[in-house]
Structure formats: structure tokens, C-alpha cells
Enzyme design. Structure first.
Site, PDB file in Angstrom:
ATOM      1  N   TYR A  99      -2.505  -1.404  10.770  1.00  8.36           N
ATOM      2  CA  TYR A  99      -2.402  -1.661   9.328  1.00  8.36           C
ATOM      3  C   TYR A  99      -1.121  -1.058   8.764  1.00  8.36           C
ATOM      4  CZ  TYR A  99      -3.725  -1.510   4.364  1.00  8.36           C
ATOM      5  OH  TYR A  99      -3.753  -1.643   2.991  1.00  8.36           O
ATOM      6  N   SER A 158       0.876  -1.169   0.000  1.00  9.02           N
ATOM      7  CA  SER A 158       0.000   0.000   0.000  1.00  9.02           C
ATOM      8  C   SER A 158       0.910   1.216   0.000  1.00  9.02           C
ATOM      9  CB  SER A 158      -0.871   0.002   1.270  1.00  9.02           C
ATOM     10  OG  SER A 158      -1.442   1.276   1.496  1.00  9.02           O
TER      11      SER A 158
END
Length: 265
Positions: free
Chosen positions: A156, A143
Site C-alpha cells: 500500500y 494518504s
């Protein structure tokens, strides 16, 4: 070493980036192992598209929070496919919990989904590639938060930072075996994970992204496919941002914010 991939496994390939990647690799001539967590019908739909491209598809359920079972799933898929040349770690999920409210249970689950389970799967894939002696490709979908933070996403973001570090480290260790390891870091992508359904949802307009829109799953899959093919033979230990220029907008973006709503996640 001549690298000619014929088999691949893509985790979390029941929808979104995973499905698009499985199809792209099938179109590049590979038989594909497909994993799903809770959407078996989605995995079957992916398999139909892989077979429509003329390639074999194998399906298994994978729960990356059950760490001891991860390697077994990868081994089963590789056996059914007759080998493993390319492994794409795509399975992942966020939690959306602020740091002060984050308890250990949520922290540990997010780490298992995005990092600990990924480690177990990647290690199983790498061991098979080394044993086969034909080289290989390992690609992790991370990401933009592999390198940049986000509010209400401490677990995360930490997991994605860790996954990026893992890929860079194994790139060094696996290089003598002809195995490359790279990560692909998507920005805002139109997928079910972002609330948009279908194989190829229309991009959403984003004024704060230089290209002005979200990306398509197929655009991320194209980057992954390149890293899986012989043409990428001199690329390893790299993180490929596929974000429409989002990561370049730090100072410019912050200078033009007209509210503090970003603090709410």
C-alpha cells in the site's frame, strides 16, 4: 485560459471521502460521474445527494484491478456527462499484510487497485481534457503514507508513493495544456474504510494527532473542491496533507510511545 468546470468524475464515490467529494463538486456547480466497486446501493445514495444539489449524476461500476477496462469506464461517464473538466482518483484499498508474509498475488492486487488502475483512469481523463482544449484538474487522493511508511503495509505504501510521483510528473507534462495535477494526502479520517458508517461519522479522539481527533470526509472534500475550482489555477504538482498535523509528529510522537505495540500494525 478561463477555466470553468461543469463536469467531474470521482472514483470510489459510493461512500466516505469519495461521496463527500462528489457532493461538494455538485454543490460547486458540476455534474458528477460516480463509480462503485461492490456497493451499488452506496453509489445510488451518492447520486441522490448530487441530484439534490441540482446537478446530473451518472453511475458506473469500476474495478481498478481490471486495467484494460478502466479507460472505457471513464470514457463512458465522460460521454454521458457531456465532457470532463475535473477528475478525482479516489478509489483505493489497503492489504494489512506484513512484508515477510506478503506474496506476489497480494502485492500485485494492491498495486493494481491503488496505482496501475489509477494510472489507466488518470491517463484516460487527461487525454480527454487535452483533446477538448479547455484545461482541467486532476486530483489524486493518496494518504499520509504517500510520504511516510507504515508497518504491515509495504504494498500500500509503495503504491501511494508511486501515485504521488505520478501526479508530480504529469503536472509537468500537462501544464502546457492548462491542466493542473495535485494530490491530497489524508491522515486518519472517519469513514467506512476505518470502520465507521454513515455519511458523516463523528470524529474519533486521537491524542497523538495535534488537532486531537480524526478528520471528517467533508474536510477532505473541501480541500479537493478547492483544487478543482478556478481559484487554484496556480497550484500544480503539490501534495496537500490534510491530516490534523499528524505528519509533523514524527520525533515528538516516537519520543512519547510507551510500548512497542506500533510494530504490530
Amino acid at each position: 485560459m478561463e477555466f470553468s468546470p461543469r463536469t467531474a468524475i470521482v472514483t470510489g464515490s459510493d461512500s466516505g471521502i469519495g461521496r463527500a467529494t462528489a457532493v461538494a463538486l455538485a454543490e460547486a456547480g458540476m455534474d458528477v460521474g460516480i463509480t462503485w466497486h461492490s456497493d451499488r446501493a452506496g453509489a445510488e445514495h451518492t447520486a441522490e445527494q448530487v441530484r439534490a444539489a441540482g446537478r446530473k449524476a451518472a453511475i458506473r461500476q469500476l474495478d481498478t484491478t481490471v486495467i484494460p477496462g478502466c479507460a472505457a469506464v471513464i470514457d463512458e461517464l465522460a460521454e454521458e456527462l457531456g465532457g470532463l473538466d475535473v477528475f478525482v482518483n479516489n478509489a483505493g484499498a489497503g492489504d494489512g499484510v506484513g512484508f515477510l508474509e506478503l506474496d506476489h498475488t497480494i502485492w500485485a492486487r494492491t498495486m493494481d487497485i491503488n496505482l496501475n488502475g489509477a494510472f489507466a483512469c488518470i491517463q484516460a481523463a487527461a487525454r480527454r481534457m487535452v483533446a477538448a482544449g479547455n484545461g482541467g484538474r486532476i486530483i489524486a487522493v493518496t494518504s499520509v503514507h504517500e510520504t511516510q511508511p507504515k508497518v504491515h503495509a509495504a504494498a500500500y505504501v509503495s503504491a501511494k508513493h508511486g501515485l504521488g510521483g505520478l501526479i508530480k510528473t504529469i503536472a509537468l507534462e500537462l501544464a502546457p495544456h492548462g491542466i493542473t495535477a495535485n494530490s491530497v494526502a489524508p491522515g486518519a479520517i472517519s469513514t467506512p474504510m476505518s470502520g465507521q458508517d454513515g455519511d458523516d461519522p463523528e470524529p474519533t479522539l486521537y491524542p497523538g494527532i495535534p488537532l486531537g481527533r480524526s478528520g471528517r470526509a467533508t474536510e477532505i472534500a473541501a480541500v479537493i473542491a478547492f483544487l478543482a475550482l478556478p481559484a487554484s489555477s496556480y497550484v500544480t504538482g503539490a501534495s496537500w496533507a490534510a491530516d490534523g498535523g499528524m505528519l509533523q509528529m514524527g520525533p515528538v510522537g516516537s519520543a512519547h510511545l510507551d510500548s512497542s505495540n506500533w510494530r504490530q500494525g
